[in-house]
Design a protein around this motif. Structure first.
Motif, short mmCIF file in Angstrom:
data_model
loop_
_atom_site.label_atom_id
_atom_site.label_comp_id
_atom_site.label_asym_id
_atom_site.label_seq_id
_atom_site.Cartn_x
_atom_site.Cartn_y
_atom_site.Cartn_z
N GLU A 1 0.60 11.87 -3.85
CA GLU A 1 0.54 10.56 -4.35
C GLU A 1 1.12 9.70 -3.10
O GLU A 1 0.68 8.69 -2.85
N GLU A 2 2.47 10.14 -2.74
CA GLU A 2 3.03 9.23 -1.89
C GLU A 2 2.37 9.20 -0.46
O GLU A 2 2.20 8.17 0.22
N LYS A 3 1.70 10.12 -0.12
CA LYS A 3 0.84 10.32 1.27
C LYS A 3 -0.21 9.19 1.03
O LYS A 3 -0.74 8.66 2.03
N ALA A 4 -1.06 9.28 -0.11
CA ALA A 4 -2.17 8.41 -0.27
C ALA A 4 -1.47 6.97 -0.37
O ALA A 4 -2.48 6.06 0.19
N GLU A 5 -0.36 6.72 -1.01
CA GLU A 5 0.08 5.41 -0.92
C GLU A 5 0.32 4.73 0.37
O GLU A 5 -0.07 3.84 0.83
N LYS A 6 1.13 5.74 1.42
CA LYS A 6 1.09 5.31 2.65
C LYS A 6 0.05 5.18 3.39
O LYS A 6 -0.29 4.22 4.21
N ALA A 7 -1.04 5.92 3.16
CA ALA A 7 -2.23 5.95 3.80
C ALA A 7 -2.95 4.43 3.45
O ALA A 7 -3.49 3.80 4.26
N LYS A 8 -2.89 4.25 2.09
CA LYS A 8 -3.53 3.11 1.63
C LYS A 8 -2.84 1.66 2.20
O LYS A 8 -3.39 0.83 2.65
N ALA A 9 -1.57 1.69 2.34
CA ALA A 9 -0.51 0.76 2.74
C ALA A 9 -0.72 0.58 4.43
O ALA A 9 -0.99 -0.51 5.00
N ALA B 1 -3.86 1.30 5.90
CA ALA B 1 -5.08 0.77 5.91
C ALA B 1 -4.83 -0.77 5.79
O ALA B 1 -5.74 -1.64 6.29
N GLU B 2 -4.28 -1.27 4.83
CA GLU B 2 -4.13 -2.61 4.36
C GLU B 2 -3.38 -3.35 5.51
O GLU B 2 -3.84 -4.43 6.07
#
Length: 170
Positions: free
Chosen positions: A135-143, A145-146
């Motif tokens: 979940e942390e990795k997905a959040e970092k990737a999303k951040a 990308a943003e």
């Protein structure tokens, strides 16, 4: 003169091997006891007290299992069906692996044990920590990308304004 007294029981004790004859109530298991040398496993199918160690004391040996033989070999699993059914009637509980073996042995046209494959849909899922890391990795990737999209959006309006300024100067 000796000061030691000889203690004798007032009641007759049952013979030491009474536990083996089934006179006492104990939890019996039909399980595998490992033998063989390192990297060369060989198992005996034994009747043992549930509290006894895996390769320790057992009541009776009723068969053998050699996992190194091919699955279709008749010598891979050898279990005395008569003895197994006798111990099952006495209340011995087979382990999961032995129950699988006993389900393939038929006595009087019926399998000794009804065994069904277990269903655990959560077995393949990662643990809590791994899920949190994902979940942390997905959040970092999303951040990330943003963040990458945000500067591109800022540059886009500047590029749109530049032709307007050029057009006004002409």
């Amino acid at each position: 003169m000796s000061t030691f007294a000889v203690l004798r029981p007032t009641t007759e004790l049952p013979p030491r091997d009474a536990r083996l004859t089934g006179d006492t109530h104990m939890a019996l298991k039909i399980r595998l006891a490992r033998g063989g040398s390192k990297k060369r496993p060989f198992y005996s199918v034994v009747i043992a007290d549930a509290r006894a160690p895996r390769d320790g004391r057992f009541v009776e040996k009723i068969g053998s299992y050699d996992p190194r033989l091919p699955k279709d070999s008749e010598f891979r699993v050898q279990i005395d069906a008569e003895k197994a059914s006798e111990w099952l009637r006495k209340g011995a509980q087979p382990t999961e692996r032995v129950a699988r073996f006993l389900s393939k042995i038929e006595l009087d046209g019926k399998p000794l044990v009804e065994w069904a494959h277990g269903n655990n849909p959560n077995k393949g899922e990662p643990g809590k920590k791994a899920q949190e890391r994902a979940e942390e990795k997905a959040e970092k990737a999303k951040a990330a990308a943003e963040a990458a999209a945000a500067p591109a959006e800022e540059e886009a309006p500047a590029a749109e304004e530049a032709p307007a300024e050029e057009a006004a100067s002409e």
